[in-house]
Design an enzyme around this catalytic site. Structure first.
Site, PDB file in Angstrom:
ATOM      1  N   GLY A   1     -98.264  84.605 -14.813  1.00 38.28           N
ATOM      2  CA  GLY A   1     -99.678  84.363 -14.522  1.00 38.28           C
ATOM      3  C   GLY A   1     -99.857  83.676 -13.194  1.00 38.28           C
ATOM      4  O   GLY A   1     -99.368  82.570 -12.975  1.00 38.28           O
ATOM      5  N   LEU A   2    -100.588  84.346 -12.295  1.00 37.71           N
ATOM      6  CA  LEU A   2    -100.757  83.828 -10.932  1.00 37.71           C
ATOM      7  C   LEU A   2    -102.232  83.744 -10.552  1.00 37.71           C
ATOM      8  O   LEU A   2    -102.610  84.005  -9.415  1.00 37.71           O
ATOM      9  CB  LEU A   2    -100.000  84.724  -9.931  1.00 37.71           C
ATOM     10  CG  LEU A   2     -98.490  84.807 -10.162  1.00 37.71           C
ATOM     11  CD1 LEU A   2     -97.884  85.919  -9.310  1.00 37.71           C
ATOM     12  CD2 LEU A   2     -97.821  83.472  -9.848  1.00 37.71           C
ATOM     13  N   GLY A   3    -103.066  83.359 -11.521  1.00 32.75           N
ATOM     14  CA  GLY A   3    -104.474  83.135 -11.241  1.00 32.75           C
ATOM     15  C   GLY A   3    -104.661  81.830 -10.501  1.00 32.75           C
ATOM     16  O   GLY A   3    -103.787  81.390  -9.753  1.00 32.75           O
ATOM     17  N   HIS A   4    -105.796  81.177 -10.706  1.00 33.33           N
ATOM     18  CA  HIS A   4    -106.095  79.951  -9.963  1.00 33.33           C
ATOM     19  C   HIS A   4    -105.006  78.901 -10.144  1.00 33.33           C
ATOM     20  O   HIS A   4    -104.411  78.416  -9.182  1.00 33.33           O
ATOM     21  CB  HIS A   4    -107.443  79.388 -10.403  1.00 33.33           C
ATOM     22  CG  HIS A   4    -108.617  80.205  -9.960  1.00 33.33           C
ATOM     23  ND1 HIS A   4    -108.915  80.412  -8.640  1.00 33.33           N
ATOM     24  CD2 HIS A   4    -109.553  80.870 -10.675  1.00 33.33           C
ATOM     25  CE1 HIS A   4    -109.996  81.167  -8.542  1.00 33.33           C
ATOM     26  NE2 HIS A   4    -110.399  81.467  -9.760  1.00 33.33           N
ATOM     27  N   VAL A   5    -104.712  78.541 -11.395  1.00 26.20           N
ATOM     28  CA  VAL A   5    -103.719  77.503 -11.662  1.00 26.20           C
ATOM     29  C   VAL A   5    -102.328  77.995 -11.297  1.00 26.20           C
ATOM     30  O   VAL A   5    -101.539  77.265 -10.676  1.00 26.20           O
ATOM     31  CB  VAL A   5    -103.768  77.077 -13.139  1.00 26.20           C
ATOM     32  CG1 VAL A   5    -102.649  76.075 -13.450  1.00 26.20           C
ATOM     33  CG2 VAL A   5    -105.116  76.458 -13.478  1.00 26.20           C
ATOM     34  N   GLY A   6    -102.005  79.222 -11.681  1.00 24.12           N
ATOM     35  CA  GLY A   6    -100.679  79.755 -11.408  1.00 24.12           C
ATOM     36  C   GLY A   6    -100.333  79.774  -9.929  1.00 24.12           C
ATOM     37  O   GLY A   6     -99.195  79.475  -9.538  1.00 24.12           O
ATOM     38  N   TYR A   7    -101.311  80.115  -9.105  1.00 29.66           N
ATOM     39  CA  TYR A   7    -101.056  80.167  -7.665  1.00 29.66           C
ATOM     40  C   TYR A   7    -100.743  78.776  -7.107  1.00 29.66           C
ATOM     41  O   TYR A   7     -99.773  78.590  -6.368  1.00 29.66           O
ATOM     42  CB  TYR A   7    -102.267  80.757  -6.947  1.00 29.66           C
ATOM     43  CG  TYR A   7    -102.182  80.691  -5.438  1.00 29.66           C
ATOM     44  CD1 TYR A   7    -101.247  81.455  -4.748  1.00 29.66           C
ATOM     45  CD2 TYR A   7    -103.022  79.855  -4.703  1.00 29.66           C
ATOM     46  CE1 TYR A   7    -101.148  81.394  -3.356  1.00 29.66           C
ATOM     47  CE2 TYR A   7    -102.938  79.790  -3.325  1.00 29.66           C
ATOM     48  CZ  TYR A   7    -102.004  80.559  -2.653  1.00 29.66           C
ATOM     49  OH  TYR A   7    -101.912  80.485  -1.291  1.00 29.66           O
TER      50      TYR A   7
ATOM     51  N   LYS B   1    -115.762  73.378 -27.269  1.00 26.35           N
ATOM     52  CA  LYS B   1    -115.486  74.560 -26.450  1.00 26.35           C
ATOM     53  C   LYS B   1    -116.598  75.571 -26.648  1.00 26.35           C
ATOM     54  O   LYS B   1    -117.220  75.646 -27.719  1.00 26.35           O
ATOM     55  CB  LYS B   1    -114.149  75.198 -26.859  1.00 26.35           C
ATOM     56  CG  LYS B   1    -113.485  75.999 -25.755  1.00 26.35           C
ATOM     57  CD  LYS B   1    -112.817  75.104 -24.726  1.00 26.35           C
ATOM     58  CE  LYS B   1    -111.965  75.912 -23.746  1.00 26.35           C
ATOM     59  NZ  LYS B   1    -111.211  75.035 -22.841  1.00 26.35           N
TER      60      LYS B   1
END
Length: 360
Positions: free
Chosen positions: A180-186, A80
């Site tokens: 959480g509604l970012g890229h994955v969350g959306y 990482k």
């Protein structure tokens, strides 16, 4: 912080400090284990309050990637990168090209991709300086944004948990609290909506919330209140350490399953969930869809259908982990480690057997 001792305690192989004064780059590349192959793991950009916190995060995330890649059946180890900086104001072409040169200097021991605070366009710039990067723009013959595949994998994991708890993987009528509604969350919200789930959502970004409320009919709550809502499934899809002494007493769900990394603030919090009868889907198992998608590029030309098929291993892995947990009467996070360590140990012994006497 005693860095070498920390690395020795958890068998880290390498820690690389990267700085470029001209571009402002300050980065840390952590390589945990390469038993199964080159270390594969994304790059995260975050305004860490201190260098020590950045080092700790890099080490923790790299080790998590070792277990994630092993459990997902990938022939890659764990690594990482963290870049110290504000992704909203500190990005530049010079910075990412400088970072790409550091990745290239490792001669393939580490392969990077995007993570929190990094987008496909950033990886496109990194790829100008190194071959050892995946998840670049589709125009370059790559897979692009892995978020949709990650979300699909999380859905499969949630369905496996639902089958264990309610005897059916069907989510129609179930209430899911999505943090959480970012890229994955959306994308995950869209999947859950299509499956007939009722959505309660929270995000610190009001635009993200408004979009999901408008498009999917979700109910919005304050981010501080999402932990205590009445729901069947709590789905953390933001940053980690959200399962802790403060939040556990608030949970009213039967299942915790989401895409966030390092959800347990401490391992003992996994023990607490187990004692309370809450089924926890270990994060590095359920959110492996993104790295499976990225790894598909290394099989030759990227094939989305092949990647989606490979992601279905997440459903089976969750089933296996639940079986180990029930058999040994241990929390699921411990069962997940057993699943991953078993593959690393087995293949490590095979590799050792075929090493020449000189290399031994």
């Amino acid at each position: 912080m005693e860095i070498i001792n920390s690395m020795e305690n958890y068998d880290y192989e390498q820690l690389v400090f990267c700085q470029d004064k001209a571009s402002g780059l300050k980065a840390i590349i952590a390589i945990h284990d390469t038993t199964l192959g080159p270390a594969l793991g994304g790059t995260r950009m975050w305004p860490y309050p201190s260098e020590e916190e950045a080092i700790i995060d890099a080490l923790r995330l790299a080790r998590g990637m070792t277990f994630k890649n092993a459990a997902a059946g990938l022939n890659f180890g764990g690594g990482k990168t963290v870049i110290i900086g504000d992704p909203k104001k500190d990005k530049s072409e010079a910075l990412f090209r400088a970072f790409g040169r550091f990745v290239e200097s490792l001669n393939g021991r580490y392969i990077t991709a995007e993570d929190v605070g990094i987008c496909v366009e950033d990886m496109d710039i990194v790829s100008l300086e190194t071959r050892h990067v995946n998840g670049v723009g589709a125009i370059a013959g790559s897979s692009g944004d892995p978020s949709p595949i990650t979300a699909f994998g999380v859905l499969k994991g949630i369905q496996a948990c639902a089958k264990e708890v309610w005897g059916s993987e069907q989510l129609k009528g179930k209430t899911v609290a999505l943090q959480g509604l970012g890229h994955v969350g959306y994308y995950l919200a869209k999947h859950l909506h299509q499956e007939g789930a009722n959505l309660i959502v929270a995000d610190i970004n009001e635009h993200n919330v408004e979009r999901v409320v408008k498009e999917l009919g979700a109910t919005a709550v304050n981010p501080n209140d999402i932990y205590g809502v009445d729901c069947d499934i709590f789905t953390p899809t933001a940053l980690g350490a959200i399962i802790n002494d403060h939040t556990i007493p608030q949970f009213k769900c039967r299942i915790i399953a989401g895409a966030a990394n390092n959800q347990l603030a401490e391992n003992r919090h996994g023990d607490l969930l187990h004692s309370k009868g809450i089924l926890y889907a270990p994060d590095y198992i359920i959110n492996a869809g993104g790295v499976i998608n990225v790894a598909d590029e290394l099989n030759g030309e990227y094939n989305k259908e092949r990647a989606l098929k490979a992601v279905e291993i997440i459903y089976r892995n969750i089933e296996d982990i639940i079986a180990i947990s029930k058999r040994d009467n241990i929390p699921t996070y411990k069962a997940a480690d057993i699943l991953a360590e078993r593959r690393i140990d087995t293949l490590g012994k095979v590799r050792s057997t075929f090493l020449s006497p000189a290399r031994k």
